[in-house]
Write an enzyme that holds these catalytic residues in place. Structure first.
Site, PDB file in Angstrom:
ATOM      1  N   THR A 210      12.657 -13.152  11.520  1.00 26.13           N
ATOM      2  CA  THR A 210      12.738 -14.063  12.824  1.00 26.13           C
ATOM      3  C   THR A 210      12.998 -12.948  13.996  1.00 26.13           C
ATOM      4  OG1 THR A 210      11.572 -15.372  11.996  1.00 26.13           O
ATOM      5  CG2 THR A 210      12.303 -15.496  14.138  1.00 26.13           C
TER       6      THR A 210
ATOM      7  N   HIS B  47      10.110  -8.853   6.756  1.00 30.26           N
ATOM      8  CA  HIS B  47       9.904  -9.563   7.184  1.00 30.26           C
ATOM      9  C   HIS B  47       8.595  -9.935   7.610  1.00 30.26           C
ATOM     10  CE1 HIS B  47      12.265 -12.645   4.446  1.00 30.26           C
ATOM     11  NE2 HIS B  47      12.061 -11.771   3.757  1.00 30.26           N
TER      12      HIS B  47
ATOM     13  N   MET C  11      14.572 -16.938   9.870  1.00 33.51           N
ATOM     14  CA  MET C  11      14.937 -17.888   9.522  1.00 33.51           C
ATOM     15  C   MET C  11      14.472 -17.606   7.533  1.00 33.51           C
ATOM     16  SD  MET C  11      11.697 -20.510  10.715  1.00 33.51           S
ATOM     17  CE  MET C  11      12.335 -19.848  12.137  1.00 33.51           C
TER      18      MET C  11
END
Length: 350
Positions: free
Chosen positions: A170, A196, A286
């Protein structure tokens, strides 16, 4: 708050959000102008943002929201349109937190997975504080991790770095653009990168990054040899490893810590293959992915860096590395590239 100009898609998103008892829709608007006019009154915890809007597009709407009423924003985009992908990546750079695939008809085979991902991202991102808790200052710069140091092997003087591995989640795209974009065109090492992001967006992410940094960027292919001065991005939903003789490996083995690609998988492969000649950098994100892999790299004598809390959008992954004493250095974003360059070419002693 839902921002979507298509009535059909807006109704579909309203249906998806309405099915999740943990989400409450406070407003659904059809344009960026409406969003900007009503956001102060609605005070949403998170915004679902269409990127192809009439008038003020989703990118400019994102910029203005982050400047005037900072609010977590999740971009909902068509992953197959090149122009939409470019705008989506620039929206992430402007402050949006994540990008998810736009839903199609409820009869579509992938509908349930897409709907579930949208709700998951909205719930998670609603909890992200988007206002900096403290300014970036010299009092935070260069602070190293606390706690008992991990057992490590000190790098030998002859251990010239051979590979740079970077990972983020994130808030990662703008952070990666900042770090990789600060590396010179003649950067001598291959750069292996895990971000990600939904599999449908990885090609677009790599193309976007290629356009904003001086080094050539591409999605990694199984069996190709990593070359200095090039950036290799882990493909969607596949692990990236460094193999013997700098050959890249793309694996569809099980997720690690719920992630595929996983930063820990990449870092552990660099620890095995490069040892003290590796450089590992763990940026905003995260969760805890990457921390254990970075610890393996440090134990192998590698140079390891975690982003400092003062600049991380989400201080999850770097914080996990700090707790494990996996990072030799903990640095704000703007100091990481310089630290990497000094690790390759140390300043001579006076």
């Amino acid at each position: 708050m839902l921002v979507e100009d298509s009535l059909v898609v807006r109704q579909l998103l309203m249906h998806i959000i309405g099915r999740d008892p943990r989400l409450e829709l406070v407003a659904a608007v059809a344009s960026g102008e409406e969003a900007l006019e009503t956001i102060a009154a609605n005070r949403p915890d998170v915004v679902s943002m269409d990127i192809r809007l009439p008038g003020i597009d989703g990118l400019e709407t994102t910029r203005r929201i982050m400047a005037e009423h900072p609010t977590p924003i999740v971009v909902v985009a068509d992953a197959v349109e090149d122009s939409s992908l470019r705008i989506s990546m620039n929206a992430l750079r402007a402050g949006a937190l994540s990008v998810v695939e736009k839903p199609v008809a409820t009869t579509h085979a992938g509908y349930d997975a897409v709907a579930g991902e949208i709700c998951t991202q909205l719930r998670i991102m609603a909890q992200v504080p988007v206002i900096r808790r403290r300014p970036i200052g010299t009092e935070w710069a260069g602070r190293v991790s606390a706690g008992a140091p991990a057992p490590v092997r000190a790098p030998a003087p002859s251990d010239q770095p051979s590979v740079l591995a970077i990972a983020a989640s994130t808030g990662g795209p703008p952070a990666l653009a900042r770090v990789v974009g600060s590396l010179p065109e003649n950067f001598p090492l291959p750069v292996l990168l895990v971000q990600h992001m939904g599999a449908a967006f990885m090609e677009g992410f790599a193309a976007w990054l290629n356009g904003v940094v001086p080094l050539p960027v591409s999605v990694a292919r199984d069996g190709e040899r990593a070359e200095g001065g090039r950036v290799y991005v882990a493909p969607g939903d596949r692990h990236l490893e460094l193999g013997t003789n700098d050959v890249l490996r793309i694996l569809d083995s099980a997720p690690v810590g719920g992630q595929r690609p996983a930063a820990t998988v990449l870092f552990r492969s660099v620890a095995r293959q490069a040892g003290s000649r590796g450089i590992g950098v763990l940026l905003t994100g995260m969760g805890e992915d990457g921390a254990l892999g970075l610890l393996d790299m440090r134990r192998a004598g590698a140079t390891t860096v975690a982003e400092h809390e003062s600049t991380a959008v989400v201080y999850g992954m770097p914080a996990a590395a700090v707790r494990l004493a996996a990072a030799r250095s903990v640095l704000p974003l703007d100091r990481i590239a310089g630290h990497v360059l000094r690790s390759i070419n140390p300043e001579p002693a006076p």
